[in-house]
Design a protein around this motif. Structure first.
Motif, PDB file in Angstrom:
ATOM      1  N   ARG A 190       0.911  -1.257  -0.026  1.00  0.00           N
ATOM      2  CA  ARG A 190       0.091   0.091   0.036  1.00  0.00           C
ATOM      3  C   ARG A 190       0.829   1.191  -0.117  1.00  0.00           C
ATOM      4  O   ARG A 190       1.831   1.416   0.690  1.00  0.00           O
ATOM      5  CB  ARG A 190      -0.828  -0.034   1.249  1.00  0.00           C
ATOM      6  CG  ARG A 190      -1.978   0.959   1.240  1.00  0.00           C
ATOM      7  CD  ARG A 190      -2.694   0.976   2.430  1.00  0.00           C
ATOM      8  NE  ARG A 190      -3.881   0.122   2.346  1.00  0.00           N
ATOM      9  CZ  ARG A 190      -4.902  -0.426   3.040  1.00  0.00           C
ATOM     10  NH1 ARG A 190      -5.124   0.350   4.044  1.00  0.00           N
ATOM     11  NH2 ARG A 190      -5.712  -1.324   2.596  1.00  0.00           N
ATOM     12  N   THR A 191       0.394   2.270  -0.795  1.00  0.00           N
ATOM     13  CA  THR A 191       1.083   3.512  -0.805  1.00  0.00           C
ATOM     14  C   THR A 191      -0.028   4.480  -0.599  1.00  0.00           C
ATOM     15  O   THR A 191      -0.869   4.654  -1.553  1.00  0.00           O
ATOM     16  CB  THR A 191       2.024   3.635  -2.366  1.00  0.00           C
ATOM     17  OG1 THR A 191       2.585   2.654  -2.350  1.00  0.00           O
ATOM     18  CG2 THR A 191       2.706   5.039  -2.433  1.00  0.00           C
ATOM     19  N   GLY A 192       0.508   5.633   0.143  1.00  0.00           N
ATOM     20  CA  GLY A 192      -0.347   6.600   0.372  1.00  0.00           C
ATOM     21  C   GLY A 192      -0.369   7.579  -0.675  1.00  0.00           C
ATOM     22  O   GLY A 192       0.523   7.741  -1.291  1.00  0.00           O
ATOM     23  N   VAL A 193      -1.597   8.301  -1.116  1.00  0.00           N
ATOM     24  CA  VAL A 193      -1.835   9.263  -2.149  1.00  0.00           C
ATOM     25  C   VAL A 193      -1.182  10.651  -1.171  1.00  0.00           C
ATOM     26  O   VAL A 193      -2.038  11.353  -0.645  1.00  0.00           O
ATOM     27  CB  VAL A 193      -3.081   9.359  -2.482  1.00  0.00           C
ATOM     28  CG1 VAL A 193      -3.045  10.601  -3.605  1.00  0.00           C
ATOM     29  CG2 VAL A 193      -3.481   8.196  -3.108  1.00  0.00           C
ATOM     30  N   ASP A 194      -0.007  10.898  -1.189  1.00  0.00           N
ATOM     31  CA  ASP A 194       0.581  12.047  -0.485  1.00  0.00           C
ATOM     32  C   ASP A 194      -0.018  13.351  -0.694  1.00  0.00           C
ATOM     33  O   ASP A 194      -0.272  13.721  -1.854  1.00  0.00           O
ATOM     34  CB  ASP A 194       2.069  12.301  -0.677  1.00  0.00           C
ATOM     35  CG  ASP A 194       2.977  11.076  -0.230  1.00  0.00           C
ATOM     36  OD1 ASP A 194       2.403  10.092   0.543  1.00  0.00           O
ATOM     37  OD2 ASP A 194       4.050  10.963  -0.643  1.00  0.00           O
ATOM     38  N   GLY A 195      -0.337  14.142   0.531  1.00  0.00           N
ATOM     39  CA  GLY A 195      -1.006  15.383   0.267  1.00  0.00           C
ATOM     40  C   GLY A 195      -2.494  15.460  -0.262  1.00  0.00           C
ATOM     41  O   GLY A 195      -3.206  16.448  -0.053  1.00  0.00           O
ATOM     42  N   ALA A 196      -3.194  14.325  -0.190  1.00  0.00           N
ATOM     43  CA  ALA A 196      -4.532  14.393  -0.819  1.00  0.00           C
ATOM     44  C   ALA A 196      -5.309  14.428   0.370  1.00  0.00           C
ATOM     45  O   ALA A 196      -5.359  13.986   1.461  1.00  0.00           O
ATOM     46  CB  ALA A 196      -4.927  12.933  -1.480  1.00  0.00           C
ATOM     47  N   ALA A 198      -9.551  15.224   1.603  1.00  0.00           N
ATOM     48  CA  ALA A 198     -11.177  15.213   1.177  1.00  0.00           C
ATOM     49  C   ALA A 198     -11.761  16.232   0.697  1.00  0.00           C
ATOM     50  O   ALA A 198     -12.627  16.257  -0.072  1.00  0.00           O
ATOM     51  CB  ALA A 198     -11.864  14.612   2.317  1.00  0.00           C
ATOM     52  N   THR A 199     -11.137  17.564   0.845  1.00  0.00           N
ATOM     53  CA  THR A 199     -11.607  18.746   0.270  1.00  0.00           C
ATOM     54  C   THR A 199     -10.761  19.198  -0.877  1.00  0.00           C
ATOM     55  O   THR A 199     -11.132  20.243  -1.394  1.00  0.00           O
ATOM     56  CB  THR A 199     -11.470  19.695   1.425  1.00  0.00           C
ATOM     57  OG1 THR A 199     -10.079  19.963   1.841  1.00  0.00           O
ATOM     58  CG2 THR A 199     -12.084  19.563   2.601  1.00  0.00           C
ATOM     59  N   ASP A 200     -10.035  18.394  -1.567  1.00  0.00           N
ATOM     60  CA  ASP A 200      -9.209  18.942  -2.858  1.00  0.00           C
ATOM     61  C   ASP A 200     -10.165  18.970  -4.102  1.00  0.00           C
ATOM     62  O   ASP A 200      -9.837  19.595  -5.015  1.00  0.00           O
ATOM     63  CB  ASP A 200      -8.175  17.876  -3.153  1.00  0.00           C
ATOM     64  CG  ASP A 200      -7.116  18.018  -2.200  1.00  0.00           C
ATOM     65  OD1 ASP A 200      -6.952  19.200  -1.552  1.00  0.00           O
ATOM     66  OD2 ASP A 200      -6.086  17.135  -2.005  1.00  0.00           O
ATOM     67  N   GLY A 201     -11.260  18.071  -4.046  1.00  0.00           N
ATOM     68  CA  GLY A 201     -12.168  18.171  -5.163  1.00  0.00           C
ATOM     69  C   GLY A 201     -11.756  16.970  -6.214  1.00  0.00           C
ATOM     70  O   GLY A 201     -10.814  16.668  -6.228  1.00  0.00           O
ATOM     71  N   LEU A 202     -12.848  16.739  -6.823  1.00  0.00           N
ATOM     72  CA  LEU A 202     -12.546  15.385  -7.824  1.00  0.00           C
ATOM     73  C   LEU A 202     -11.401  15.639  -8.848  1.00  0.00           C
ATOM     74  O   LEU A 202     -10.592  14.702  -8.911  1.00  0.00           O
ATOM     75  CB  LEU A 202     -13.935  15.095  -8.611  1.00  0.00           C
ATOM     76  CG  LEU A 202     -13.793  13.989  -9.501  1.00  0.00           C
ATOM     77  CD1 LEU A 202     -13.567  12.676  -8.610  1.00  0.00           C
ATOM     78  CD2 LEU A 202     -15.477  14.071 -10.195  1.00  0.00           C
ATOM     79  N   ALA A 203     -11.477  16.688  -9.251  1.00  0.00           N
ATOM     80  CA  ALA A 203     -10.352  16.716 -10.654  1.00  0.00           C
ATOM     81  C   ALA A 203      -8.864  16.605  -9.953  1.00  0.00           C
ATOM     82  O   ALA A 203      -8.082  15.812 -10.475  1.00  0.00           O
ATOM     83  CB  ALA A 203     -10.462  18.237 -11.152  1.00  0.00           C
ATOM     84  N   SER A 204      -8.708  17.301  -8.903  1.00  0.00           N
ATOM     85  CA  SER A 204      -7.322  17.191  -8.107  1.00  0.00           C
ATOM     86  C   SER A 204      -7.019  15.678  -7.803  1.00  0.00           C
ATOM     87  O   SER A 204      -5.917  15.465  -7.967  1.00  0.00           O
ATOM     88  CB  SER A 204      -7.243  18.197  -7.240  1.00  0.00           C
ATOM     89  OG  SER A 204      -6.144  18.139  -6.632  1.00  0.00           O
ATOM     90  N   LEU A 205      -7.957  15.308  -7.162  1.00  0.00           N
ATOM     91  CA  LEU A 205      -7.861  13.813  -6.574  1.00  0.00           C
ATOM     92  C   LEU A 205      -7.478  12.854  -7.583  1.00  0.00           C
ATOM     93  O   LEU A 205      -6.620  12.201  -7.575  1.00  0.00           O
ATOM     94  CB  LEU A 205      -8.892  13.518  -5.580  1.00  0.00           C
ATOM     95  CG  LEU A 205      -9.026  14.275  -4.176  1.00  0.00           C
ATOM     96  CD1 LEU A 205     -10.592  14.135  -3.620  1.00  0.00           C
ATOM     97  CD2 LEU A 205      -8.155  13.868  -3.488  1.00  0.00           C
ATOM     98  N   ALA A 206      -8.463  12.959  -8.556  1.00  0.00           N
ATOM     99  CA  ALA A 206      -8.220  11.973  -9.779  1.00  0.00           C
ATOM    100  C   ALA A 206      -6.661  12.385 -10.306  1.00  0.00           C
ATOM    101  O   ALA A 206      -5.918  11.164 -10.704  1.00  0.00           O
ATOM    102  CB  ALA A 206      -9.274  12.385 -10.743  1.00  0.00           C
ATOM    103  N   GLN A 208      -3.943  13.145  -8.828  1.00  0.00           N
ATOM    104  CA  GLN A 208      -3.103  12.630  -7.795  1.00  0.00           C
ATOM    105  C   GLN A 208      -2.834  11.300  -7.864  1.00  0.00           C
ATOM    106  O   GLN A 208      -1.877  10.581  -7.993  1.00  0.00           O
ATOM    107  CB  GLN A 208      -3.464  13.147  -6.529  1.00  0.00           C
ATOM    108  CG  GLN A 208      -3.167  14.748  -6.238  1.00  0.00           C
ATOM    109  CD  GLN A 208      -3.656  15.640  -5.011  1.00  0.00           C
ATOM    110  OE1 GLN A 208      -2.807  14.811  -4.016  1.00  0.00           O
ATOM    111  NE2 GLN A 208      -4.619  16.056  -4.826  1.00  0.00           N
ATOM    112  N   VAL A 209      -4.242  10.449  -7.954  1.00  0.00           N
ATOM    113  CA  VAL A 209      -4.362   9.109  -8.104  1.00  0.00           C
ATOM    114  C   VAL A 209      -3.905   8.710  -9.495  1.00  0.00           C
ATOM    115  O   VAL A 209      -2.859   7.748  -9.498  1.00  0.00           O
ATOM    116  CB  VAL A 209      -5.681   8.639  -7.882  1.00  0.00           C
ATOM    117  CG1 VAL A 209      -5.808   7.298  -8.174  1.00  0.00           C
ATOM    118  CG2 VAL A 209      -6.040   9.045  -6.531  1.00  0.00           C
TER     119      VAL A 209
END
Length: 221
Positions: A190-196, A198-206, A208-209
């Motif tokens: 498992r690798t964490g999505v650094d800096g993500a 829940a308030t980042d929004g869909l576009a930013s989170l997608a 980063q992932v």
């Protein structure tokens, strides 16, 4: 419900864990995934046994018998062949649903894990996006040869490239309360999505992932 109330974990936690473990097993039915799912099935059986002991009805007795049969298949020393694995996934999904129905669980009752700056929302909770939404958007960014499959009421997503044997399970790390990818090609490392958050929004989170998937995929190759 008498003695049933003393069981170590509530039914919602048991079923959520089972759905997450089933998602990992369906993505890559390797020995570790089977072992982890076997533990969740055993937990379902434990809860079911309490219900049976309290005389909660024939539905629990029938469910208990089928859970034991599934447990034996998952405990086999060698991985099941592909066709049998698909049958196990289908049967297991139906058993989890029956467990939830017997325990009175609905999708709305499933707990949503909290992130460092808010909740990672599940479908229907009014949140801006679910983990499954993030996985779907990330797959689109990765290209037409990538796809995503949402699992566990939208709290997990399997991101996989066409023709690849293994994929990447996107979910919430319960210990760190952050988004994380489990690399099934490396036994679920498992690798964490650094800096993500829940308030980042869909576009930013997608984005980063998707970037993390590409890094892991390139290093795997």
């Amino acid at each position: 419900m008498g003695t049933l109330l003393t069981y170590a974990r509530p039914a919602t936690t048991i079923s959520t864990n089972a759905r997450m473990a089933l998602g990992a097993y369906s993505a890559a039915p390797v020995h570790k995934a089977a072992h982890d799912f076997h533990g969740c099935v055993s937990d379902m059986w434990g809860y079911t046994y309490f219900a049976m002991s309290n005389g909660e009805g024939r539905v629990w007795t029938d469910l208990g018998e089928e859970l034991l049969a599934l447990s034996k298949k998952l405990a086999a020393p060698a991985p099941a062949p592909p066709e049998e694995s698909r049958e196990i996934v289908g049967a297991a999904g139906r058993l989890i649903t029956r467990f939830e129905q017997a325990a009175g669980i609905t999708a709305e009752a499933v707990p949503v894990l909290d992130g460092p700056q808010g909740s990672w929302p599940a479908p229907g909770t009014g949140g801006p996006c679910s983990v499954a939404d993030i996985g779907a958007a990330a797959a689109k960014l990765l290209g037409t040869n990538w796809r995503s499959q949402h699992l566990s009421w939208g709290v997990e997503s399997c991101i996989q490239q066409d023709n690849d044997t293994f994929g990447y399970m996107l979910g919430v790390d319960e210990c760190r309360c952050c988004l994380a990818l489990s690399d099934e090609s490396r036994s679920g490392a498992r690798t964490g999505v650094d800096g993500a958050t829940a308030t980042d929004g869909l576009a930013s989170l997608a984005r980063q992932v998707a970037d993390l998937v590409l890094r892991l995929h390139t290093s795997t190759d």
